[in-house]
Design a protein around this motif. Structure first.
Motif, mmCIF file in Angstrom:
data_model
loop_
_atom_site.group_PDB
_atom_site.id
_atom_site.type_symbol
_atom_site.label_atom_id
_atom_site.label_comp_id
_atom_site.label_asym_id
_atom_site.label_seq_id
_atom_site.Cartn_x
_atom_site.Cartn_y
_atom_site.Cartn_z
ATOM 1 N N ARG A 42 8.442 3.759 5.140
ATOM 2 C CA ARG A 42 8.067 2.509 4.450
ATOM 3 C C ARG A 42 6.756 2.718 3.697
ATOM 4 O O ARG A 42 6.607 2.284 2.560
ATOM 5 N N LEU A 43 5.800 3.400 4.331
ATOM 6 C CA LEU A 43 4.517 3.687 3.685
ATOM 7 C C LEU A 43 4.680 4.607 2.478
ATOM 8 O O LEU A 43 3.912 4.521 1.524
ATOM 9 N N ASP A 44 5.692 5.471 2.523
ATOM 10 C CA ASP A 44 5.968 6.376 1.402
ATOM 11 C C ASP A 44 6.720 5.687 0.264
ATOM 12 O O ASP A 44 7.081 6.333 -0.715
ATOM 13 N N GLY A 45 6.966 4.387 0.414
ATOM 14 C CA GLY A 45 7.583 3.625 -0.656
ATOM 15 C C GLY A 45 9.085 3.438 -0.548
ATOM 16 O O GLY A 45 9.712 2.892 -1.461
ATOM 17 N N ARG A 46 9.671 3.872 0.534
ATOM 18 C CA ARG A 46 11.119 3.702 0.708
ATOM 19 C C ARG A 46 11.441 2.223 0.875
ATOM 20 O O ARG A 46 10.713 1.479 1.532
ATOM 21 N N ASP A 47 12.539 1.785 0.274
ATOM 22 C CA ASP A 47 12.982 0.402 0.399
ATOM 23 C C ASP A 47 13.596 0.231 1.790
ATOM 24 O O ASP A 47 14.769 0.545 2.012
ATOM 25 N N VAL A 112 2.401 -5.902 11.282
ATOM 26 C CA VAL A 112 2.823 -7.230 10.817
ATOM 27 C C VAL A 112 1.772 -7.800 9.871
ATOM 28 O O VAL A 112 2.095 -8.325 8.800
ATOM 29 N N ALA A 113 0.513 -7.691 10.239
ATOM 30 C CA ALA A 113 -0.574 -8.218 9.402
ATOM 31 C C ALA A 113 -0.598 -7.561 8.023
ATOM 32 O O ALA A 113 -0.913 -8.206 7.027
ATOM 33 N N ARG A 114 -0.230 -6.286 7.962
ATOM 34 C CA ARG A 114 -0.198 -5.563 6.673
ATOM 35 C C ARG A 114 1.093 -5.787 5.906
ATOM 36 O O ARG A 114 1.249 -5.283 4.798
ATOM 37 N N GLY A 115 2.038 -6.511 6.473
ATOM 38 C CA GLY A 115 3.297 -6.770 5.794
ATOM 39 C C GLY A 115 4.292 -5.624 5.866
ATOM 40 O O GLY A 115 5.281 -5.615 5.131
ATOM 41 N N LEU A 116 4.066 -4.666 6.749
ATOM 42 C CA LEU A 116 4.986 -3.536 6.879
ATOM 43 C C LEU A 116 6.138 -3.841 7.829
ATOM 44 O O LEU A 116 7.178 -3.180 7.796
#
Length: 195
Positions: A42-47, A112-116
């Motif tokens: 997710r951090l690497d930009g994967r949907d 959760v706070a970061r929206g991840l």
């Protein structure tokens, strides 16, 4: 995180990757086990959508505050930054006893706070309805805790069907409900209450 790492290897062997990863959430260990190995993608930009499914009667992530709090009602622990309903919170005595903790792990809380990570809450009745449907289809009675992840999975799958989308959904079935058959009997008799 062994379960999540194993899932990554198994999916790779199948040439697949999930669009959605779902786990039940109480304090965070079950959820973290399935979800944490996927966060880097997710951090690497994967949907990728990562969902923490919790009980509506103990909505730590969906209704709690992100702040410092004690990890136990005795208030002897160091303060932890987490989503919390307050260390004095006493939830309803729902059947998913493992999901009745007032706080969330600092790691899950930060995600959760970061929206991840997205958090969703499910009522006990909706959770048992999803678990009952799962048991009828798969021949395996899930634990009430795991049933929260099943409820989220059903919701995501129905949404995908309504949108005409094909989605790969990974969820963690973390336990069987053989010791919870009396709770299933209450559900089937229409006596199961609570949110």
């Amino acid at each position: 995180t062994v379960i999540g790492q194993e899932c990554l290897h198994q999916l790779e062997a199948l040439g697949a990757f999930p669009d959605v990863v779902i786990g039940c959430h109480g304090g965070g260990s079950n959820f973290g086990g399935i979800a944490f190995p996927f966060v880097r993608h997710r951090l690497d930009g994967r949907d990728l959508t990562i969902i923490a499914a919790e009980p509506a009667s103990c909505p730590t992530l969906t209704r709690g505050e992100y702040r410092l709090d004690h990890g136990a009602t005795a208030r002897l622990t160091p303060l932890l930054k987490m989503y919390t309903l307050g260390s004095d919170f006493v939830p309803d005595p729902i059947h998913a006893g493992g999901l009745r903790y007032h706080g969330a792990s600092p790691q899950v809380s930060a995600l959760v706070a970061r929206g991840l990570v997205e958090a969703r809450a499910y009522s006990q009745v909706a959770t048992f309805a999803a678990a009952h449907a799962f048991a009828a289809a798969e021949g395996l009675v899930p634990a009430p805790e795991s049933a929260h992840a099943i409820a989220a999975t059903v919701e995501v799958a129905r949404q995908a069907d309504a949108e005409g989308r094909s989605r790969t959904i990974l969820f963690n079935l973390s336990g069987h409900g053989l010791l919870d058959l009396s709770a299933y009997a209450e559900y089937l008799a229409g006596h199961l209450g609570g949110s």
